[in-house]
Motif scaffolding. Structure first.
Motif, PDB file in Angstrom:
ATOM      1  N   PRO A  21       0.822  -1.223   0.000  1.00 21.97           N
ATOM      2  CA  PRO A  21       0.000   0.000   0.000  1.00 21.97           C
ATOM      3  C   PRO A  21       0.853   1.271   0.000  1.00 21.97           C
ATOM      4  O   PRO A  21       1.943   1.306   0.584  1.00 21.97           O
ATOM      5  CB  PRO A  21      -0.823  -0.131   1.272  1.00 21.97           C
ATOM      6  N   GLU A  22       0.350   2.311  -0.653  1.00 20.28           N
ATOM      7  CA  GLU A  22       1.116   3.556  -0.800  1.00 20.28           C
ATOM      8  C   GLU A  22       1.472   4.179   0.541  1.00 20.28           C
ATOM      9  O   GLU A  22       2.565   4.727   0.712  1.00 20.28           O
ATOM     10  CB  GLU A  22       0.323   4.550  -1.642  1.00 20.28           C
ATOM     11  N   GLU A  23       0.540   4.140   1.503  1.00 16.74           N
ATOM     12  CA  GLU A  23       0.831   4.773   2.798  1.00 16.74           C
ATOM     13  C   GLU A  23       1.970   4.081   3.530  1.00 16.74           C
ATOM     14  O   GLU A  23       2.659   4.701   4.347  1.00 16.74           O
ATOM     15  CB  GLU A  23      -0.426   4.766   3.682  1.00 16.74           C
ATOM     16  N   ILE A  24       2.232   2.801   3.200  1.00 15.96           N
ATOM     17  CA  ILE A  24       3.347   2.089   3.825  1.00 15.96           C
ATOM     18  C   ILE A  24       4.602   2.209   2.957  1.00 15.96           C
ATOM     19  O   ILE A  24       5.706   2.395   3.473  1.00 15.96           O
ATOM     20  CB  ILE A  24       2.975   0.610   4.035  1.00 15.96           C
TER      21      ILE A  24
ATOM     22  N   SER B 232       5.538   4.622   1.164  1.00 17.23           N
ATOM     23  CA  SER B 232       6.091   5.977   1.127  1.00 17.23           C
ATOM     24  C   SER B 232       7.230   6.180   2.121  1.00 17.23           C
ATOM     25  O   SER B 232       7.956   7.176   2.027  1.00 17.23           O
ATOM     26  CB  SER B 232       4.990   6.998   1.405  1.00 17.23           C
ATOM     27  N   LYS B 233       7.423   5.286   3.032  1.00 18.13           N
ATOM     28  CA  LYS B 233       8.499   5.432   4.012  1.00 18.13           C
ATOM     29  C   LYS B 233       9.372   4.179   4.019  1.00 18.13           C
ATOM     30  O   LYS B 233       8.948   3.094   3.634  1.00 18.13           O
ATOM     31  CB  LYS B 233       7.919   5.664   5.404  1.00 18.13           C
TER      32      LYS B 233
ATOM     33  N   HIS C  55       5.378  -1.098  13.685  1.00 20.66           N
ATOM     34  CA  HIS C  55       5.693  -0.314  12.492  1.00 20.66           C
ATOM     35  C   HIS C  55       5.003  -0.854  11.234  1.00 20.66           C
ATOM     36  O   HIS C  55       4.980  -0.129  10.218  1.00 20.66           O
ATOM     37  CB  HIS C  55       7.210  -0.289  12.271  1.00 20.66           C
ATOM     38  N   HIS C  56       4.521  -2.081  11.245  1.00 16.59           N
ATOM     39  CA  HIS C  56       3.800  -2.707  10.133  1.00 16.59           C
ATOM     40  C   HIS C  56       4.660  -2.956   8.897  1.00 16.59           C
ATOM     41  O   HIS C  56       4.201  -3.603   7.961  1.00 16.59           O
ATOM     42  CB  HIS C  56       2.584  -1.859   9.722  1.00 16.59           C
ATOM     43  N   TYR C  57       5.851  -2.421   8.866  1.00 18.13           N
ATOM     44  CA  TYR C  57       6.750  -2.647   7.731  1.00 18.13           C
ATOM     45  C   TYR C  57       8.186  -2.598   8.244  1.00 18.13           C
ATOM     46  O   TYR C  57       8.673  -1.544   8.670  1.00 18.13           O
ATOM     47  CB  TYR C  57       6.526  -1.590   6.654  1.00 18.13           C
TER      48      TYR C  57
END
Length: 566
Positions: free
Chosen positions: A273-276, A278-279, A306-308
């Motif tokens: 996903p883009e929100e993840i 992006s960082k 952190h989910h990622y």
């Protein structure tokens, strides 16, 4: 045309009618006499001329004619008119025990005389009577002789019923020895073990080193993703520091195939996903951990927060302590889901086809950095090799001396030189005219010590076009060596590193058992004990024979491969 008339003309005379064929009774008595003669020829009874009451002799015109009874369309015998029996005489007196064939045929002849049966009926009755008394003696030889006849009539390409013992030279080849145990892939991990539908986040595996180190980290990463119930992002290959180049996972391996083959074990995604995305992922450092590293206790909290995250798997992980779903994911991801992409595979097939068959792939390791890393000291090397080794040592890799060097070498920590490798191959019975593909990197030292004995040597650089070879990434070159070694007729390794562990495992997956890792420990121990020449060669044979026939020396992961007794 008619004959000319005149004084010299021969007087015409009637042409004699062909002699009629013998009656059925006469033919049966003749067959009885033939049966008697056959019995005597086989060692049963006395000559029929002296013992039979009626010995029947036939004369034929011409003498070479042999009596036969071809069948007509209507079932009756059709004798040929050229044969003419001229005499039947009775001779001899006395009595003897007749064979079953003789008695049957004579009885049939007597019956014909009494009843006056026709030829066809008589012969049919005689055949039936003879078959009733003689079928066992006819069938038993056929049954017992059938295998021999089948063997003699079988084509040369068919597999023989037995094999002759190998010659002394053939029996001294290590591959000719009968194996007792073989490694084979276990069946338990072939069944999918789907993870829960809810994921704890995304994990990226950062891989460092050469191709086979990258692959090792990737295999461990698949198990970690399954253990943490995380979706796995395509791994990142950090290769610049090692190969001075940049190539990623997709430059070597087939991405779509990897995703498809790991489905049901672990979820692998190309995009997040883009929100993840992006960082940058949160980096968890576990690369320097040794022994059993508890990912659930140490890494899972960071993933949930952190989910990622990204990580490099811990060194020397105790994979046997993982739960079954993580073990199965490791085996599937490492040995069934990784294959070269189309571009690299085409080049690998081109290289493979250029090598004369059959051939042995030899992973020979004697590069300057390899020797420097081992901290071993060698005597008898050229000044060029010694200079290259010293340049690669640096300040933190000083050579061991004294007792430390002696113990280190006897533990099998020192790479085999090319000349030592050639000696060991000869001791194992590998013929010196064997086609050998050198799966080795650049900068191999002291190679003339090997090529002076084994001359049929082939390498990537000698078989591929110069332009293609120069443009290749380091990982691509390593991938070519890997492909050729996995598919070679035989594989021998001189140093059991990451590539050797992967090649031996993949050869086991394909059922290719002519695989051997040369024992550096055995060579060091026996040379330290003063053995040389034939004594050392025999010791090398004995040391490797046990490992080969017992399936040892492969160090395959226990959870993926099981030993199978032959």
């Amino acid at each position: 045309m008619t004959a000319s008339s005149g004084t010299g003309a021969a007087a015409s005379s009637p042409v004699p009618a062909p002699a009629s064929p013998p009656s059925a009774a006469l033919r049966l008595r003749a067959l009885a006499s033939a049966a008697s003669r056959a019995s005597f020829a086989c060692g049963v009874g006395a000559p029929p001329e002296f013992e039979t009451k009626a010995s029947i002799r036939w004369s034929f015109s011409p003498p070479s004619a042999v009596w036969a009874l071809p069948r007509s369309r209507h079932g009756g015998p059709t004798p040929r008119p050229v044969r003419s029996p001229v005499a039947v005489t009775a001779s001899g007196s006395g009595d003897r025990r007749r064979t079953g064939d003789e008695r049957s045929l004579l009885a049939a002849a007597a019956a014909v005389d009494q009843t006056g049966a026709s030829d066809g009926e008589a012969m049919s009755s005689a055949v039936a009577t003879w078959w009733a008394h003689s079928r066992l003696r006819v069938l038993l030889p056929v049954v017992f002789l059938a295998p021999a006849i089948l063997f003699l009539l079988s084509p040369p390409s068919s597999r023989p019923f037995f094999t002759l013992p190998a010659t002394r030279e053939e029996s001294r080849v290590i591959w000719a020895q009968r194996r007792v145990v073989e490694w084979r892939p276990c069946g338990w991990w072939r069944t999918e073990m789907p993870a829960p539908s809810r994921r704890n986040g995304y994990i990226r595996i950062d891989c460092y080193g050469g191709l086979n180190q990258l692959r090792r980290d990737l295999c461990d990463g698949v198990a970690v993703a399954s253990l943490l119930n995380a979706s796995m992002v395509l791994p990142k290959f950090e290769v610049a520091a090692y190969w001075n180049e940049s190539s990623g996972f997709a430059d070597v391996f087939d991405v779509d195939y990897f995703i498809e083959q790991t489905r049901g074990y672990v979820e692998v995604v190309k995009d997040i996903p883009e929100e993840i995305a992006s960082k940058e992922p949160f980096k968890v450092d576990c690369s320097k951990r040794k022994g059993h590293f508890d990912y659930v206790e140490t890494v899972l909290p960071a993933l949930l927060e952190h989910h990622y995250i990204s990580l490099t798997p811990a060194i020397s992980q105790r994979r046997d302590r993982n739960p079954s779903n993580a073990k199965a994911s490791y085996c599937q991801g490492c040995y069934s889901a990784l294959r070269l992409n189309m571009k690299v595979e085409i080049k690998a097939i081109e290289l493979f086809q250029a090598i004369p068959k059959p051939f042995l792939s030899l992973h020979l390791r004697f590069e300057p950095d390899m020797v420097a890393y081992s901290r071993c000291v060698y005597t008898g090397l050229s000044s060029k090799s010694l200079t290259a080794i010293e340049a690669a040592r640096g300040e933190d890799r000083k050579a061991l001396t004294g007792d430390a060097a002696y113990l280190w070498r006897n533990r099998g920590k020192c790479p085999l030189t090319p000349s030592e490798t050639a000696f060991m191959l000869k001791a194992l019975g590998i013929p010196t005219d064997t086609n050998i593909y050198l799966a080795a990197g650049d900068g191999l030292m002291e190679l003339e010590g090997f090529t002076s004995i084994y001359k049929n040597i082939y390498t990537k650089s000698s078989l591929l076009a110069h332009e293609d070879f120069e443009r290749m990434h380091g990982n691509t070159k390593a991938a070519l060596d890997y492909y050729v070694s996995v598919n070679s007729d035989a594989y021998v390794a001189t140093f059991f590193g990451n590539m050797d562990k992967m090649v031996t495992a993949m050869r086991t997956m394909q059922g290719l058992q002519k695989t051997l890792v040369l024992s550096r420990r055995a060579y060091a121990n026996y040379t330290a004990a003063g053995l040389a020449g034939e004594q050392l060669a025999k010791a090398m044979w004995d040391a490797h024979l046990e490992e080969y026939i017992m399936g040892k020396g492969s160090a395959l992961p226990e959870q993926c491969f099981c030993d199978f007794k032959l």
